[in-house]
Design an enzyme around this catalytic site. Structure first.
Site, PDB file in Angstrom:
ATOM      1  N   ARG A  23      29.127 -23.929 -22.480  1.00 30.14           N
ATOM      2  CA  ARG A  23      27.839 -25.163 -22.780  1.00 30.14           C
ATOM      3  C   ARG A  23      26.722 -24.724 -22.497  1.00 30.14           C
ATOM      4  O   ARG A  23      25.810 -24.930 -22.562  1.00 30.14           O
ATOM      5  CB  ARG A  23      28.451 -26.250 -21.768  1.00 30.14           C
ATOM      6  CG  ARG A  23      29.974 -26.899 -22.410  1.00 30.14           C
ATOM      7  CD  ARG A  23      29.816 -28.452 -21.420  1.00 30.14           C
ATOM      8  NE  ARG A  23      30.217 -27.978 -19.838  1.00 30.14           N
ATOM      9  CZ  ARG A  23      29.345 -28.846 -19.054  1.00 30.14           C
ATOM     10  NH1 ARG A  23      30.294 -30.224 -19.166  1.00 30.14           N
ATOM     11  NH2 ARG A  23      30.426 -27.780 -17.774  1.00 30.14           N
ATOM     12  N   GLN A  47       6.640 -35.366  -2.677  1.00 34.45           N
ATOM     13  CA  GLN A  47       5.397 -35.078  -4.182  1.00 34.45           C
ATOM     14  C   GLN A  47       6.119 -33.605  -4.860  1.00 34.45           C
ATOM     15  O   GLN A  47       6.067 -32.667  -4.179  1.00 34.45           O
ATOM     16  CB  GLN A  47       3.634 -35.338  -3.839  1.00 34.45           C
ATOM     17  CG  GLN A  47       3.386 -34.932  -5.172  1.00 34.45           C
ATOM     18  CD  GLN A  47       2.210 -34.575  -5.122  1.00 34.45           C
ATOM     19  OE1 GLN A  47       1.304 -35.241  -4.050  1.00 34.45           O
ATOM     20  NE2 GLN A  47       1.284 -34.108  -6.117  1.00 34.45           N
ATOM     21  N   ASP A  48       6.253 -34.534  -6.126  1.00 34.01           N
ATOM     22  CA  ASP A  48       6.961 -32.896  -6.929  1.00 34.01           C
ATOM     23  C   ASP A  48       5.734 -32.779  -8.476  1.00 34.01           C
ATOM     24  O   ASP A  48       5.059 -33.444  -8.575  1.00 34.01           O
ATOM     25  CB  ASP A  48       7.671 -33.574  -7.876  1.00 34.01           C
ATOM     26  CG  ASP A  48       9.416 -33.382  -7.856  1.00 34.01           C
ATOM     27  OD1 ASP A  48      10.437 -33.398  -7.812  1.00 34.01           O
ATOM     28  OD2 ASP A  48       9.493 -33.063  -6.159  1.00 34.01           O
ATOM     29  N   HIS A  62      -4.159 -20.964  -4.613  1.00 36.03           N
ATOM     30  CA  HIS A  62      -4.794 -22.026  -3.438  1.00 36.03           C
ATOM     31  C   HIS A  62      -3.995 -22.878  -2.729  1.00 36.03           C
ATOM     32  O   HIS A  62      -2.967 -21.595  -2.217  1.00 36.03           O
ATOM     33  CB  HIS A  62      -4.392 -23.489  -4.529  1.00 36.03           C
ATOM     34  CG  HIS A  62      -4.676 -22.626  -5.958  1.00 36.03           C
ATOM     35  ND1 HIS A  62      -4.262 -23.420  -6.862  1.00 36.03           N
ATOM     36  CD2 HIS A  62      -5.925 -22.101  -6.595  1.00 36.03           C
ATOM     37  CE1 HIS A  62      -5.834 -23.439  -8.393  1.00 36.03           C
ATOM     38  NE2 HIS A  62      -6.133 -22.580  -7.527  1.00 36.03           N
ATOM     39  N   LYS A  72       5.325 -25.974   0.071  1.00 37.77           N
ATOM     40  CA  LYS A  72       6.258 -26.076  -1.271  1.00 37.77           C
ATOM     41  C   LYS A  72       7.354 -25.340  -1.152  1.00 37.77           C
ATOM     42  O   LYS A  72       7.122 -24.355  -0.678  1.00 37.77           O
ATOM     43  CB  LYS A  72       5.035 -26.008  -2.405  1.00 37.77           C
ATOM     44  CG  LYS A  72       3.110 -26.722  -1.876  1.00 37.77           C
ATOM     45  CD  LYS A  72       2.482 -25.335  -2.788  1.00 37.77           C
ATOM     46  CE  LYS A  72       1.523 -26.037  -2.600  1.00 37.77           C
ATOM     47  NZ  LYS A  72       0.696 -24.363  -2.953  1.00 37.77           N
ATOM     48  N   HIS A 119      -0.533 -19.422  -2.406  1.00 38.41           N
ATOM     49  CA  HIS A 119      -0.217 -20.027  -3.680  1.00 38.41           C
ATOM     50  C   HIS A 119      -0.795 -19.580  -4.569  1.00 38.41           C
ATOM     51  O   HIS A 119      -2.018 -20.572  -5.259  1.00 38.41           O
ATOM     52  CB  HIS A 119       0.901 -20.951  -3.533  1.00 38.41           C
ATOM     53  CG  HIS A 119       1.663 -20.684  -4.758  1.00 38.41           C
ATOM     54  ND1 HIS A 119       1.737 -21.893  -5.259  1.00 38.41           N
ATOM     55  CD2 HIS A 119       2.793 -19.900  -4.580  1.00 38.41           C
ATOM     56  CE1 HIS A 119       2.890 -21.466  -5.943  1.00 38.41           C
ATOM     57  NE2 HIS A 119       3.491 -20.887  -6.111  1.00 38.41           N
ATOM     58  N   TYR A 132       7.484 -27.457  -8.966  1.00 44.32           N
ATOM     59  CA  TYR A 132       7.537 -27.060  -7.423  1.00 44.32           C
ATOM     60  C   TYR A 132       7.384 -28.766  -7.056  1.00 44.32           C
ATOM     61  O   TYR A 132       6.743 -30.040  -7.011  1.00 44.32           O
ATOM     62  CB  TYR A 132       6.378 -26.467  -6.893  1.00 44.32           C
ATOM     63  CG  TYR A 132       4.888 -27.034  -7.064  1.00 44.32           C
ATOM     64  CD1 TYR A 132       4.398 -26.032  -8.782  1.00 44.32           C
ATOM     65  CD2 TYR A 132       3.767 -27.690  -5.987  1.00 44.32           C
ATOM     66  CE1 TYR A 132       3.544 -26.815  -9.012  1.00 44.32           C
ATOM     67  CE2 TYR A 132       2.623 -27.595  -6.921  1.00 44.32           C
ATOM     68  CZ  TYR A 132       2.320 -27.345  -7.872  1.00 44.32           C
ATOM     69  OH  TYR A 132       1.328 -27.669  -8.342  1.00 44.32           O
ATOM     70  N   LYS A 169     -12.743 -23.057 -11.721  1.00 44.69           N
ATOM     71  CA  LYS A 169     -12.733 -23.516 -10.313  1.00 44.69           C
ATOM     72  C   LYS A 169     -12.099 -22.014  -9.807  1.00 44.69           C
ATOM     73  O   LYS A 169     -12.639 -21.726  -8.850  1.00 44.69           O
ATOM     74  CB  LYS A 169     -11.917 -24.745 -10.083  1.00 44.69           C
ATOM     75  CG  LYS A 169     -11.534 -24.985  -8.669  1.00 44.69           C
ATOM     76  CD  LYS A 169     -10.592 -26.172  -8.424  1.00 44.69           C
ATOM     77  CE  LYS A 169      -8.998 -25.893  -8.822  1.00 44.69           C
ATOM     78  NZ  LYS A 169      -7.931 -26.161  -8.209  1.00 44.69           N
ATOM     79  N   ASP A 170     -10.773 -21.711 -10.640  1.00 43.25           N
ATOM     80  CA  ASP A 170     -10.980 -19.940  -9.848  1.00 43.25           C
ATOM     81  C   ASP A 170     -11.666 -19.122  -9.835  1.00 43.25           C
ATOM     82  O   ASP A 170     -11.356 -18.257  -8.923  1.00 43.25           O
ATOM     83  CB  ASP A 170      -8.849 -20.208 -10.603  1.00 43.25           C
ATOM     84  CG  ASP A 170      -8.032 -20.619 -10.046  1.00 43.25           C
ATOM     85  OD1 ASP A 170      -6.901 -21.038 -10.994  1.00 43.25           O
ATOM     86  OD2 ASP A 170      -8.740 -21.968  -9.065  1.00 43.25           O
TER      87      ASP A 170
HETATM   88  C1  LIG Z   1      -2.840 -29.480  -8.236  1.00 36.19           C
HETATM   89  C2  LIG Z   1      -2.467 -31.275  -7.662  1.00 36.19           C
HETATM   90  C3  LIG Z   1      -4.012 -31.668  -9.044  1.00 36.19           C
HETATM   91  N1  LIG Z   1      -3.949 -32.638  -9.449  1.00 36.19           N
HETATM   92  C4  LIG Z   1      -4.357 -32.553 -10.786  1.00 36.19           C
HETATM   93  C5  LIG Z   1      -6.441 -32.039 -10.446  1.00 36.19           C
HETATM   94  C6  LIG Z   1      -6.689 -31.156 -11.305  1.00 36.19           C
HETATM   95  O1  LIG Z   1      -7.486 -32.479 -12.436  1.00 36.19           O
HETATM   96  C7  LIG Z   1      -5.834 -31.399 -12.600  1.00 36.19           C
HETATM   97  C8  LIG Z   1      -5.176 -30.083 -12.278  1.00 36.19           C
HETATM   98  O2  LIG Z   1      -5.170 -29.448 -10.915  1.00 36.19           O
HETATM   99  P1  LIG Z   1      -5.567 -27.892 -10.639  1.00 36.19           P
HETATM  100  O3  LIG Z   1      -6.297 -27.361 -11.409  1.00 36.19           O
HETATM  101  O4  LIG Z   1      -5.675 -28.185  -9.273  1.00 36.19           O
HETATM  102  O5  LIG Z   1      -4.202 -27.658 -11.216  1.00 36.19           O
HETATM  103  P2  LIG Z   1      -3.411 -26.083 -10.715  1.00 36.19           P
HETATM  104  O6  LIG Z   1      -4.365 -24.626 -10.442  1.00 36.19           O
HETATM  105  O7  LIG Z   1      -2.199 -25.409 -11.117  1.00 36.19           O
HETATM  106  O8  LIG Z   1      -3.039 -25.997  -9.138  1.00 36.19           O
HETATM  107  C9  LIG Z   1      -2.489 -25.899  -8.399  1.00 36.19           C
HETATM  108  O9  LIG Z   1      -1.899 -24.814  -8.654  1.00 36.19           O
HETATM  109  C10 LIG Z   1      -1.400 -24.028  -7.577  1.00 36.19           C
HETATM  110  C11 LIG Z   1      -0.540 -22.377  -7.808  1.00 36.19           C
HETATM  111  C12 LIG Z   1      -1.004 -23.946  -6.578  1.00 36.19           C
HETATM  112  O10 LIG Z   1       0.209 -23.695  -5.922  1.00 36.19           O
HETATM  113  C13 LIG Z   1      -1.007 -25.667  -6.320  1.00 36.19           C
HETATM  114  O11 LIG Z   1      -0.072 -27.408  -6.445  1.00 36.19           O
HETATM  115  C14 LIG Z   1      -2.221 -26.486  -6.609  1.00 36.19           C
HETATM  116  O12 LIG Z   1      -3.715 -26.035  -6.478  1.00 36.19           O
HETATM  117  O13 LIG Z   1      -4.433 -31.601 -12.026  1.00 36.19           O
HETATM  118  C15 LIG Z   1      -3.110 -33.573  -9.126  1.00 36.19           C
HETATM  119  O14 LIG Z   1      -3.218 -34.819  -9.443  1.00 36.19           O
HETATM  120  N2  LIG Z   1      -2.508 -33.638  -8.313  1.00 36.19           N
HETATM  121  C16 LIG Z   1      -1.818 -32.462  -7.923  1.00 36.19           C
HETATM  122  O15 LIG Z   1      -1.096 -32.706  -6.389  1.00 36.19           O
END
Ligand SMILES: Cc1cn([C@H]2C[C@H](O)[C@@H](COP(=O)(O)OP(=O)(O)O[C@H]3O[C@H](C)C(=O)[C@H](O)[C@H]3O)O2)c(=O)[nH]c1=O
Length: 181
Positions: A23, A47-48, A62, A72, A119, A132, A169-170
């Site tokens: 399957r 939190q997931d 980050h 994580k 990470h 994650y 941001k990044d």
């Molecule tokens: C991380 C996170 C973000 N948000 C909101 C905040 C922003 O409005 C939106 C996108 O957030 P961000 O641009 O920070 O998402 P990523 O760039 O994927 O950030 C993650 O990327 C790297 C790989 C990581 O390991 C971290 O878990 C985390 O920093 O989701 C939430 O509501 N909860 C959360 O736990």
């Protein structure tokens, strides 16, 4: 489940048992008790998260600061990524060292990323679905980061920078030296 030490202290590569039949496949994506038995580390995740990215998207590097730092365990549900971690714990014997692994929906490997690590991941398939678990809640304002192409960390993304897709941001994250001196 097999758990292998990585060159970075307290960071593990997790290889779930994959059960295949006519399957498809089945795997336990997380088993708290067995992970604790294999590593001596018992982590209570609260939190997931899940993110979906297209080819060339790089999210990272980050971390959350201080009391909000997150352990994580990360995995790829669909697609393929280059996952990268950096030990940002000044007291660690592997401080400032990086480790990367290909995580994809074929090997189904996972990385256990302890508190104090940075990470990030680069999507290498047309689309990636990345999931994650975190042992601490998202706390806006506690977030920190290091620019993905930091000269001191010198992460080998093996990918043309001009083809990478990042958030504003990044793109504006500080260098390692700006954060740690
Ligand atoms: C991380 C996170 C973000 N948000 C909101 C905040 C922003 O409005 C939106 C996108 O957030 P961000 O641009 O920070 O998402 P990523 O760039 O994927 O950030 C993650 O990327 C790297 C790989 C990581 O390991 C971290 O878990 C985390 O920093 O989701 C939430 O509501 N909860 C959360 O736990």
């Amino acid at each position: 489940m097999q758990v292998e030490e990585t060159p970075l202290k307290d960071c593990f590569l997790v290889k779930p048992n994959i059960f295949k039949d006519h399957r498809g496949i089945f795997l336990e994506t997380y088993h708290r008790k067995r992970f604790a038995e294999l590593t001596g580390i018992d982590t209570e995740f609260v939190q997931d998260n899940q993110s979906v990215s297209s080819y060339g998207v790089l999210r990272g590097m980050h971390y959350q600061k201080g009391e909000f730092a997150q352990t994580k365990i990360v995995r790829v549900i669909y697609g393929k990524v280059l996952d990268v971690v950096v030990d940002l714990r000044p007291d660690s014997p592997t401080f400032k060292q990086t480790y990367s692994a290909i995580l994809d929906d074929q090997n189904l490997h996972q990385l256990y990323v302890p508190k104090g690590f940075g990470h990030g991941f680069l999507t290498l398939s047309a689309k990636s679905v990345f999931g994650y678990k975190c042992d601490n809640y998202y706390t806006p304002g506690s977030e920190g980061g290091i620019i993905f192409n930091d000269p001191d960390l010198n992460i080998d993304w093996d990918f043309p920078f001009k083809e990478m897709v990042l958030s504003d941001k990044d793109r504006d994250l500080p260098t390692f030296k700006e954060v740690f001196g």
